[in-house]
Design a protein around this motif. Sequence first.
Motif, PDB file in Angstrom:
ATOM      1  N   LYS A  64       0.850  -1.192   0.000  1.00 15.63           N
ATOM      2  CA  LYS A  64       0.000   0.000   0.000  1.00 15.63           C
ATOM      3  C   LYS A  64       0.883   1.239   0.000  1.00 15.63           C
ATOM      4  CE  LYS A  64      -4.179  -1.792   0.586  1.00 15.63           C
ATOM      5  NZ  LYS A  64      -5.220  -1.644  -0.376  1.00 15.63           N
ATOM      6  N   ARG A  65       0.504   2.218  -0.766  1.00 18.39           N
ATOM      7  CA  ARG A  65       1.237   3.477  -0.828  1.00 18.39           C
ATOM      8  C   ARG A  65       0.302   4.603  -0.434  1.00 18.39           C
ATOM      9  NH1 ARG A  65       4.815   0.086  -2.053  1.00 18.39           N
ATOM     10  NH2 ARG A  65       6.449   0.443  -3.562  1.00 18.39           N
ATOM     11  N   PRO A  66       0.822   5.612   0.266  1.00 19.83           N
ATOM     12  CA  PRO A  66      -0.027   6.762   0.602  1.00 19.83           C
ATOM     13  C   PRO A  66      -0.350   7.565  -0.651  1.00 19.83           C
ATOM     14  CG  PRO A  66       2.237   7.168   1.262  1.00 19.83           C
ATOM     15  CD  PRO A  66       2.177   5.752   0.782  1.00 19.83           C
ATOM     16  N   ARG A  67      -1.490   8.224  -0.653  1.00 13.99           N
ATOM     17  CA  ARG A  67      -1.880   9.046  -1.809  1.00 13.99           C
ATOM     18  C   ARG A  67      -0.933  10.231  -1.971  1.00 13.99           C
ATOM     19  NH1 ARG A  67      -6.305   7.896  -4.282  1.00 13.99           N
ATOM     20  NH2 ARG A  67      -6.842   9.962  -5.050  1.00 13.99           N
ATOM     21  N   ASN A  68      -0.426  10.749  -0.867  1.00 11.46           N
ATOM     22  CA  ASN A  68       0.482  11.888  -0.916  1.00 11.46           C
ATOM     23  C   ASN A  68       1.606  11.638   0.085  1.00 11.46           C
ATOM     24  OD1 ASN A  68       1.858  14.276  -0.843  1.00 11.46           O
ATOM     25  ND2 ASN A  68       0.072  15.568  -0.543  1.00 11.46           N
ATOM     26  N   SER A  69       2.821  11.511  -0.409  1.00 17.82           N
ATOM     27  CA  SER A  69       3.953  11.250   0.484  1.00 17.82           C
ATOM     28  C   SER A  69       4.969  12.388   0.468  1.00 17.82           C
ATOM     29  CB  SER A  69       4.623   9.923   0.116  1.00 17.82           C
ATOM     30  OG  SER A  69       5.070   9.963  -1.224  1.00 17.82           O
ATOM     31  N   ALA A  70       4.523  13.586   0.081  1.00 17.51           N
ATOM     32  CA  ALA A  70       5.424  14.743   0.074  1.00 17.51           C
ATOM     33  C   ALA A  70       5.835  15.080   1.505  1.00 17.51           C
ATOM     34  CB  ALA A  70       4.734  15.942  -0.572  1.00 17.51           C
ATOM     35  N   LEU A  71       7.108  15.374   1.697  1.00 10.82           N
ATOM     36  CA  LEU A  71       7.612  15.734   3.013  1.00 10.82           C
ATOM     37  C   LEU A  71       7.360  17.217   3.286  1.00 10.82           C
ATOM     38  CD1 LEU A  71      11.046  13.904   2.966  1.00 10.82           C
ATOM     39  CD2 LEU A  71       8.926  13.140   4.031  1.00 10.82           C
ATOM     40  N   ASP A  72       7.043  17.533   4.523  1.00  2.75           N
ATOM     41  CA  ASP A  72       6.830  18.920   4.930  1.00  2.75           C
ATOM     42  C   ASP A  72       8.115  19.429   5.573  1.00  2.75           C
ATOM     43  OD1 ASP A  72       6.075  21.364   5.944  1.00  2.75           O
ATOM     44  OD2 ASP A  72       4.557  20.574   7.300  1.00  2.75           O
ATOM     45  N   HIS A  73       8.799  20.347   4.906  1.00  2.00           N
ATOM     46  CA  HIS A  73      10.046  20.892   5.450  1.00  2.00           C
ATOM     47  C   HIS A  73       9.807  22.238   6.142  1.00  2.00           C
ATOM     48  CE1 HIS A  73       9.881  22.065   1.144  1.00  2.00           C
ATOM     49  NE2 HIS A  73      10.122  23.252   1.645  1.00  2.00           N
ATOM     50  N   GLY A  74       8.557  22.505   6.508  1.00  2.00           N
ATOM     51  CA  GLY A  74       8.194  23.766   7.151  1.00  2.00           C
ATOM     52  C   GLY A  74       8.956  24.037   8.438  1.00  2.00           C
ATOM     53  N   LYS A  75       9.184  23.011   9.231  1.00  2.00           N
ATOM     54  CA  LYS A  75       9.910  23.205  10.494  1.00  2.00           C
ATOM     55  C   LYS A  75      11.349  23.639  10.221  1.00  2.00           C
ATOM     56  CE  LYS A  75      11.157  20.779  14.746  1.00  2.00           C
ATOM     57  NZ  LYS A  75      11.075  19.497  15.478  1.00  2.00           N
ATOM     58  N   PHE A  76      11.980  23.027   9.229  1.00  2.00           N
ATOM     59  CA  PHE A  76      13.342  23.414   8.860  1.00  2.00           C
ATOM     60  C   PHE A  76      13.376  24.871   8.417  1.00  2.00           C
ATOM     61  CE2 PHE A  76      16.640  23.993   5.632  1.00  2.00           C
ATOM     62  CZ  PHE A  76      17.765  23.606   6.341  1.00  2.00           C
ATOM     63  N   VAL A  77      12.424  25.273   7.562  1.00  2.00           N
ATOM     64  CA  VAL A  77      12.361  26.654   7.073  1.00  2.00           C
ATOM     65  C   VAL A  77      12.126  27.612   8.233  1.00  2.00           C
ATOM     66  CG1 VAL A  77      11.085  28.274   5.613  1.00  2.00           C
ATOM     67  CG2 VAL A  77      11.597  25.978   4.770  1.00  2.00           C
ATOM     68  N   GLN A  78      11.209  27.257   9.119  1.00  2.00           N
ATOM     69  CA  GLN A  78      10.884  28.117  10.264  1.00  2.00           C
ATOM     70  C   GLN A  78      12.095  28.316  11.166  1.00  2.00           C
ATOM     71  OE1 GLN A  78       8.332  26.336  13.196  1.00  2.00           O
ATOM     72  NE2 GLN A  78       7.656  28.322  13.979  1.00  2.00           N
ATOM     73  N   LYS A  79      12.831  27.272  11.440  1.00  2.00           N
ATOM     74  CA  LYS A  79      13.959  27.361  12.376  1.00  2.00           C
ATOM     75  C   LYS A  79      15.214  27.951  11.764  1.00  2.00           C
ATOM     76  CE  LYS A  79      11.894  25.364  15.875  1.00  2.00           C
ATOM     77  NZ  LYS A  79      11.661  26.009  17.147  1.00  2.00           N
ATOM     78  N   THR A  80      15.390  27.823  10.439  1.00  2.00           N
ATOM     79  CA  THR A  80      16.638  28.276   9.819  1.00  2.00           C
ATOM     80  C   THR A  80      16.479  29.495   8.916  1.00  2.00           C
ATOM     81  OG1 THR A  80      16.370  26.888   7.856  1.00  2.00           O
ATOM     82  CG2 THR A  80      17.495  25.899   9.763  1.00  2.00           C
ATOM     83  N   GLY A  81      15.268  29.722   8.422  1.00  2.00           N
ATOM     84  CA  GLY A  81      15.058  30.792   7.454  1.00  2.00           C
ATOM     85  C   GLY A  81      15.512  30.415   6.054  1.00  2.00           C
ATOM     86  N   ILE A  82      15.933  29.180   5.874  1.00  2.00           N
ATOM     87  CA  ILE A  82      16.406  28.704   4.574  1.00  2.00           C
ATOM     88  C   ILE A  82      15.262  28.003   3.855  1.00  2.00           C
ATOM     89  CG2 ILE A  82      17.998  27.139   3.393  1.00  2.00           C
ATOM     90  CD1 ILE A  82      19.854  27.452   5.873  1.00  2.00           C
ATOM     91  N   VAL A  83      14.953  28.481   2.644  1.00  2.00           N
ATOM     92  CA  VAL A  83      13.931  27.837   1.826  1.00  2.00           C
ATOM     93  C   VAL A  83      14.659  26.984   0.786  1.00  2.00           C
ATOM     94  CG1 VAL A  83      12.013  28.178   0.226  1.00  2.00           C
ATOM     95  CG2 VAL A  83      12.320  29.737   2.159  1.00  2.00           C
ATOM     96  N   PRO A  84      14.472  25.668   0.812  1.00  2.72           N
ATOM     97  CA  PRO A  84      15.158  24.816  -0.166  1.00  2.72           C
ATOM     98  C   PRO A  84      14.782  25.190  -1.607  1.00  2.72           C
ATOM     99  CG  PRO A  84      14.223  23.501   1.602  1.00  2.72           C
ATOM    100  CD  PRO A  84      13.671  24.885   1.744  1.00  2.72           C
ATOM    101  N   ARG A  85      15.695  24.929  -2.513  1.00  2.00           N
ATOM    102  CA  ARG A  85      15.442  25.216  -3.926  1.00  2.00           C
ATOM    103  C   ARG A  85      14.325  24.315  -4.447  1.00  2.00           C
ATOM    104  NH1 ARG A  85      20.580  22.144  -6.738  1.00  2.00           N
ATOM    105  NH2 ARG A  85      20.187  20.190  -5.682  1.00  2.00           N
ATOM    106  N   PRO A  86      13.690  24.728  -5.530  1.00  2.00           N
ATOM    107  CA  PRO A  86      12.634  23.906  -6.120  1.00  2.00           C
ATOM    108  C   PRO A  86      13.165  22.553  -6.616  1.00  2.00           C
ATOM    109  CG  PRO A  86      12.546  26.143  -6.983  1.00  2.00           C
ATOM    110  CD  PRO A  86      13.827  26.013  -6.204  1.00  2.00           C
ATOM    111  N   TRP A  87      12.331  21.533  -6.542  1.00  2.52           N
ATOM    112  CA  TRP A  87      12.749  20.195  -6.974  1.00  2.52           C
ATOM    113  C   TRP A  87      13.178  20.194  -8.439  1.00  2.52           C
ATOM    114  CZ3 TRP A  87      10.411  17.786 -11.039  1.00  2.52           C
ATOM    115  CH2 TRP A  87       9.151  18.243 -11.422  1.00  2.52           C
ATOM    116  N   SER A  88      12.525  21.009  -9.270  1.00  2.00           N
ATOM    117  CA  SER A  88      12.862  21.036 -10.700  1.00  2.00           C
ATOM    118  C   SER A  88      14.280  21.582 -10.918  1.00  2.00           C
ATOM    119  CB  SER A  88      11.832  21.843 -11.483  1.00  2.00           C
ATOM    120  OG  SER A  88      11.698  23.141 -10.942  1.00  2.00           O
TER     121      SER A  88
END
Length: 104
Positions: A64-88
Amino acid sequence: VKEFLPGGGAAQEGGVFHLSNSGSCSWAEWGRKCLEEAVRHGSELRTTEISDSKLDEVEAFVAKRPRNSALDHGKFVQKTGIVPRPWSDAVMTHFQADGVCPAD
């Protein structure tokens, strides 16, 4: 993650930090982007399209696979102020870094 936290992570930060590129995509979207980058850099392809498949239609996916398995990096962004680059952008960099396609 510790080196990106204020004070080098000296303050105790609990919980889980997910770290991934920003945005989300399906496997089909990711595959299409890979083809797009390969074509953009002049690679010869054996195929030119990626079709959407429902997981229950693919024999190899028996678990079984989840319908949406995207990771939420909001905590990392909140604590560091660093927004990761787009996946593309990461896909493009991967093609260039691995020598698959030369940089523009």
